[in-house]
Design a protein around this motif. Structure first.
Motif, PDB file in Angstrom:
ATOM      1  N   ALA A 138      20.517 -16.300  28.659  1.00  0.00           N
ATOM      2  CA  ALA A 138      21.656 -15.413  28.566  1.00  0.00           C
ATOM      3  C   ALA A 138      21.887 -14.940  30.147  1.00  0.00           C
ATOM      4  O   ALA A 138      22.568 -13.981  30.533  1.00  0.00           O
ATOM      5  CB  ALA A 138      21.088 -13.882  27.911  1.00  0.00           C
ATOM      6  N   GLY A 139      21.380 -15.444  31.026  1.00  0.00           N
ATOM      7  CA  GLY A 139      21.555 -15.145  32.490  1.00  0.00           C
ATOM      8  C   GLY A 139      20.655 -14.348  33.212  1.00  0.00           C
ATOM      9  O   GLY A 139      20.844 -13.778  34.332  1.00  0.00           O
ATOM     10  N   GLY A 140      19.481 -14.046  32.536  1.00  0.00           N
ATOM     11  CA  GLY A 140      18.394 -12.898  33.033  1.00  0.00           C
ATOM     12  C   GLY A 140      17.588 -13.655  34.236  1.00  0.00           C
ATOM     13  O   GLY A 140      17.878 -14.893  34.691  1.00  0.00           O
ATOM     14  N   ASP A 141      16.761 -12.810  34.776  1.00  0.00           N
ATOM     15  CA  ASP A 141      16.018 -13.285  35.834  1.00  0.00           C
ATOM     16  C   ASP A 141      15.019 -14.135  35.360  1.00  0.00           C
ATOM     17  O   ASP A 141      13.822 -13.764  34.732  1.00  0.00           O
ATOM     18  CB  ASP A 141      15.167 -11.953  36.591  1.00  0.00           C
ATOM     19  CG  ASP A 141      14.419 -12.187  37.891  1.00  0.00           C
ATOM     20  OD1 ASP A 141      14.264 -13.238  38.361  1.00  0.00           O
ATOM     21  OD2 ASP A 141      14.044 -11.079  38.445  1.00  0.00           O
ATOM     22  N   ALA A 142      15.172 -15.289  35.773  1.00  0.00           N
ATOM     23  CA  ALA A 142      13.994 -16.308  35.129  1.00  0.00           C
ATOM     24  C   ALA A 142      12.344 -16.095  35.925  1.00  0.00           C
ATOM     25  O   ALA A 142      11.862 -16.338  35.087  1.00  0.00           O
ATOM     26  CB  ALA A 142      14.504 -17.737  35.801  1.00  0.00           C
ATOM     27  N   SER A 143      12.522 -15.384  37.017  1.00  0.00           N
ATOM     28  CA  SER A 143      11.032 -15.241  37.340  1.00  0.00           C
ATOM     29  C   SER A 143      10.489 -14.236  36.475  1.00  0.00           C
ATOM     30  O   SER A 143       8.972 -14.422  36.482  1.00  0.00           O
ATOM     31  CB  SER A 143      11.365 -14.766  38.813  1.00  0.00           C
ATOM     32  OG  SER A 143      11.843 -13.419  38.794  1.00  0.00           O
ATOM     33  N   LYS A 144      11.098 -13.669  35.879  1.00  0.00           N
ATOM     34  CA  LYS A 144      10.408 -12.699  34.827  1.00  0.00           C
ATOM     35  C   LYS A 144       9.709 -13.336  33.707  1.00  0.00           C
ATOM     36  O   LYS A 144       8.918 -13.004  33.026  1.00  0.00           O
ATOM     37  CB  LYS A 144      11.094 -11.428  34.272  1.00  0.00           C
ATOM     38  CG  LYS A 144      11.602 -10.436  35.681  1.00  0.00           C
ATOM     39  CD  LYS A 144      12.330  -9.447  34.976  1.00  0.00           C
ATOM     40  CE  LYS A 144      12.721  -8.601  35.883  1.00  0.00           C
ATOM     41  NZ  LYS A 144      13.576  -7.382  35.668  1.00  0.00           N
ATOM     42  N   ALA A 145      10.427 -14.693  33.180  1.00  0.00           N
ATOM     43  CA  ALA A 145       9.928 -15.285  31.994  1.00  0.00           C
ATOM     44  C   ALA A 145       9.154 -16.560  32.678  1.00  0.00           C
ATOM     45  O   ALA A 145       8.161 -17.007  31.784  1.00  0.00           O
ATOM     46  CB  ALA A 145      11.418 -16.084  31.559  1.00  0.00           C
ATOM     47  N   ALA A 146       8.986 -16.871  33.738  1.00  0.00           N
ATOM     48  CA  ALA A 146       8.123 -18.001  34.365  1.00  0.00           C
ATOM     49  C   ALA A 146       6.576 -17.997  34.069  1.00  0.00           C
ATOM     50  O   ALA A 146       6.208 -19.032  33.738  1.00  0.00           O
ATOM     51  CB  ALA A 146       8.291 -18.051  35.783  1.00  0.00           C
ATOM     52  N   PRO A 147       6.045 -16.704  33.939  1.00  0.00           N
ATOM     53  CA  PRO A 147       4.644 -16.667  33.694  1.00  0.00           C
ATOM     54  C   PRO A 147       4.464 -17.336  32.180  1.00  0.00           C
ATOM     55  O   PRO A 147       3.579 -17.944  31.856  1.00  0.00           O
ATOM     56  CB  PRO A 147       4.386 -15.358  33.569  1.00  0.00           C
ATOM     57  CG  PRO A 147       5.099 -14.706  34.660  1.00  0.00           C
ATOM     58  CD  PRO A 147       6.399 -15.335  34.419  1.00  0.00           C
ATOM     59  N   LEU A 148       5.513 -17.122  31.298  1.00  0.00           N
ATOM     60  CA  LEU A 148       5.242 -17.395  30.045  1.00  0.00           C
ATOM     61  C   LEU A 148       5.439 -19.099  29.729  1.00  0.00           C
ATOM     62  O   LEU A 148       4.982 -19.795  29.025  1.00  0.00           O
ATOM     63  CB  LEU A 148       6.221 -16.729  28.962  1.00  0.00           C
ATOM     64  CG  LEU A 148       5.847 -15.474  28.670  1.00  0.00           C
ATOM     65  CD1 LEU A 148       6.758 -14.500  27.888  1.00  0.00           C
ATOM     66  CD2 LEU A 148       4.420 -15.317  27.822  1.00  0.00           C
ATOM     67  N   PHE A 149       6.384 -19.594  30.410  1.00  0.00           N
ATOM     68  CA  PHE A 149       6.568 -20.935  30.611  1.00  0.00           C
ATOM     69  C   PHE A 149       5.284 -21.712  31.259  1.00  0.00           C
ATOM     70  O   PHE A 149       4.978 -22.901  30.522  1.00  0.00           O
ATOM     71  CB  PHE A 149       7.732 -21.319  31.331  1.00  0.00           C
ATOM     72  CG  PHE A 149       9.334 -20.859  30.888  1.00  0.00           C
ATOM     73  CD1 PHE A 149       9.411 -20.671  29.449  1.00  0.00           C
ATOM     74  CD2 PHE A 149      10.106 -20.116  31.716  1.00  0.00           C
ATOM     75  CE1 PHE A 149      10.572 -20.462  28.962  1.00  0.00           C
ATOM     76  CE2 PHE A 149      11.251 -19.828  31.280  1.00  0.00           C
ATOM     77  CZ  PHE A 149      11.515 -19.843  29.744  1.00  0.00           C
ATOM     78  N   LYS A 150       4.797 -21.152  31.944  1.00  0.00           N
ATOM     79  CA  LYS A 150       3.318 -21.859  32.421  1.00  0.00           C
ATOM     80  C   LYS A 150       2.408 -21.938  31.148  1.00  0.00           C
ATOM     81  O   LYS A 150       1.496 -22.977  31.168  1.00  0.00           O
ATOM     82  CB  LYS A 150       2.666 -21.102  33.582  1.00  0.00           C
ATOM     83  CG  LYS A 150       3.621 -21.187  34.775  1.00  0.00           C
ATOM     84  CD  LYS A 150       3.232 -20.254  35.905  1.00  0.00           C
ATOM     85  CE  LYS A 150       3.928 -20.288  37.228  1.00  0.00           C
ATOM     86  NZ  LYS A 150       3.678 -19.419  38.142  1.00  0.00           N
ATOM     87  N   LEU A 151       2.595 -21.196  30.252  1.00  0.00           N
ATOM     88  CA  LEU A 151       1.606 -21.121  28.902  1.00  0.00           C
ATOM     89  C   LEU A 151       2.019 -22.222  27.900  1.00  0.00           C
ATOM     90  O   LEU A 151       1.077 -22.470  27.143  1.00  0.00           O
ATOM     91  CB  LEU A 151       1.524 -19.724  28.181  1.00  0.00           C
ATOM     92  CG  LEU A 151       0.856 -18.463  29.225  1.00  0.00           C
ATOM     93  CD1 LEU A 151       1.249 -17.152  28.518  1.00  0.00           C
ATOM     94  CD2 LEU A 151      -0.678 -18.810  29.645  1.00  0.00           C
ATOM     95  N   VAL A 152       3.102 -22.428  28.085  1.00  0.00           N
ATOM     96  CA  VAL A 152       3.408 -23.519  26.988  1.00  0.00           C
ATOM     97  C   VAL A 152       3.366 -24.850  27.491  1.00  0.00           C
ATOM     98  O   VAL A 152       3.454 -25.453  28.545  1.00  0.00           O
ATOM     99  CB  VAL A 152       4.980 -23.177  26.357  1.00  0.00           C
ATOM    100  CG1 VAL A 152       4.827 -22.068  25.378  1.00  0.00           C
ATOM    101  CG2 VAL A 152       6.003 -22.923  27.218  1.00  0.00           C
TER     102      VAL A 152
END
Length: 102
Positions: free
Chosen positions: A88-102
């Motif tokens: 949706a165009g949000g701040d990817a840095s806020k999501a980055a920690p979750l991507f490290k978990l998958v």
């Protein structure tokens, strides 16, 4: 019936007719989908986040609520919120920690 969190994320949500319909509605669906992000049922939260991500930039008004969902106690819901936040165009840095978990 309680939703088993272990069942979340199985299959392709686009196979659910109502979700396909909401994707087709586009921008006008953002308000109700944003409200659904606070539903007590994790499957509803997961599906609402998924559809918002499919709407892309039209879902920008939902970004604050998607950010809150990054802390959802059900991991699949939080990860879907992270994916949707980025789509949706949000701040990817806020999501980055979750991507490290998958």
């Amino acid at each position: 019936k309680q939703t088993d969190p272990a069942d979340l994320g199985r299959g392709d949500p686009r196979d659910v007719p109502v979700l396909r319909a909401l994707i087709g509605v586009g921008g006008p669906a953002v308000g109700p989908l944003t409200a659904a992000l606070a539903d007590p049922n994790p499957l509803v939260r997961l599906q609402a986040a998924f559809v918002l991500g499919e709407l892309g930039s039209a879902a920008r008004p939902a970004l604050p609520e998607l950010e809150k969902l990054l802390r959802d106690p059900v991991g699949d819901v939080a990860v879907e919120a992270a994916c949707s936040l980025v789509r949706a165009g949000g701040d990817a840095s806020k999501a980055a920690p979750l991507f490290k978990l998958v």
